[in-house]
Design a protein around this motif. Sequence first.
Motif, PDB file in Angstrom:
ATOM      1  N   LEU A 157       0.654  -1.312  -0.050  1.00  0.00           N
ATOM      2  CA  LEU A 157       0.092  -0.154   0.137  1.00  0.00           C
ATOM      3  C   LEU A 157       0.707   1.255  -0.122  1.00  0.00           C
ATOM      4  N   ILE A 158       1.966   1.080   0.592  1.00  0.00           N
ATOM      5  CA  ILE A 158       2.902   2.490   0.819  1.00  0.00           C
ATOM      6  C   ILE A 158       3.371   2.484  -0.919  1.00  0.00           C
ATOM      7  N   GLY A 159       3.624   1.411  -1.391  1.00  0.00           N
ATOM      8  CA  GLY A 159       4.125   1.464  -2.841  1.00  0.00           C
ATOM      9  C   GLY A 159       3.076   2.022  -3.796  1.00  0.00           C
ATOM     10  N   LEU A 160       1.813   1.534  -3.492  1.00  0.00           N
ATOM     11  CA  LEU A 160       0.689   2.059  -4.364  1.00  0.00           C
ATOM     12  C   LEU A 160       0.543   3.586  -4.334  1.00  0.00           C
ATOM     13  N   VAL A 161       0.570   4.221  -3.038  1.00  0.00           N
ATOM     14  CA  VAL A 161       0.311   5.324  -2.762  1.00  0.00           C
ATOM     15  C   VAL A 161       1.264   6.240  -3.328  1.00  0.00           C
ATOM     16  N   ASP A 162       2.621   5.861  -3.290  1.00  0.00           N
ATOM     17  CA  ASP A 162       3.720   6.444  -4.033  1.00  0.00           C
ATOM     18  C   ASP A 162       3.454   6.671  -5.253  1.00  0.00           C
ATOM     19  N   ASP A 163       3.342   5.550  -6.101  1.00  0.00           N
ATOM     20  CA  ASP A 163       3.018   5.288  -7.506  1.00  0.00           C
ATOM     21  C   ASP A 163       1.783   6.196  -7.876  1.00  0.00           C
ATOM     22  N   LEU A 164       0.851   6.190  -7.181  1.00  0.00           N
ATOM     23  CA  LEU A 164      -0.531   6.887  -7.482  1.00  0.00           C
ATOM     24  C   LEU A 164       0.060   8.457  -7.420  1.00  0.00           C
ATOM     25  N   GLN A 165       0.708   9.005  -6.564  1.00  0.00           N
ATOM     26  CA  GLN A 165       1.197  10.261  -6.211  1.00  0.00           C
ATOM     27  C   GLN A 165       2.253  10.443  -7.426  1.00  0.00           C
TER      28      GLN A 165
END
Length: 165
Positions: A94-102
């Motif tokens: 989820l941390i990676g997902l938030v990073d990628d979405l940003q």
Amino acid sequence: MSLYLRTLLSLGTSFVAVLLMGPWLIQFLKNKSFGETTDQSDSDKLNKLHSNKSGTPTMGGALILAGALLSTLLWAYGHFYLSVSLRGLVAFGLIGLVDDLQKIRGGGGKGLSARGKLVLQLSLSFGISLSLAIHSLSSWTVLIGNGLAISLLPFWVIFSVVVIT
């Protein structure tokens, strides 16, 4: 079923799942324009070198996460340590997902700050380490002679936070 056989079946399931889902996910990400921009450097030479990578789909970790979760849930039985590991895997994902979405939505190609990611990862690692330590609390005291005992718990938690992060 033996642990060895379940491990092999889990590995095979994960491999096949990633092979089957991979092309579909890559095409989906390309269609949604979930690609990274590569012209964000101050160096023209670096921008030129990375120009062929522009538009490469991001969020490939979702594929690895899906394969690992699917195979583990199919072939592994409920166990405290497995549960903690899977929750940690999903939380780091989820941390990676938030990073990628940003990176995608921000337009500037920048995701979470390095400091922000580190704080999230350290916090998560501390929670994982603490839950593992509390689960096996009885084994952290060591007698060092003459009735003197020392708890290794703080040292283990710090060590495991560093390793997990």
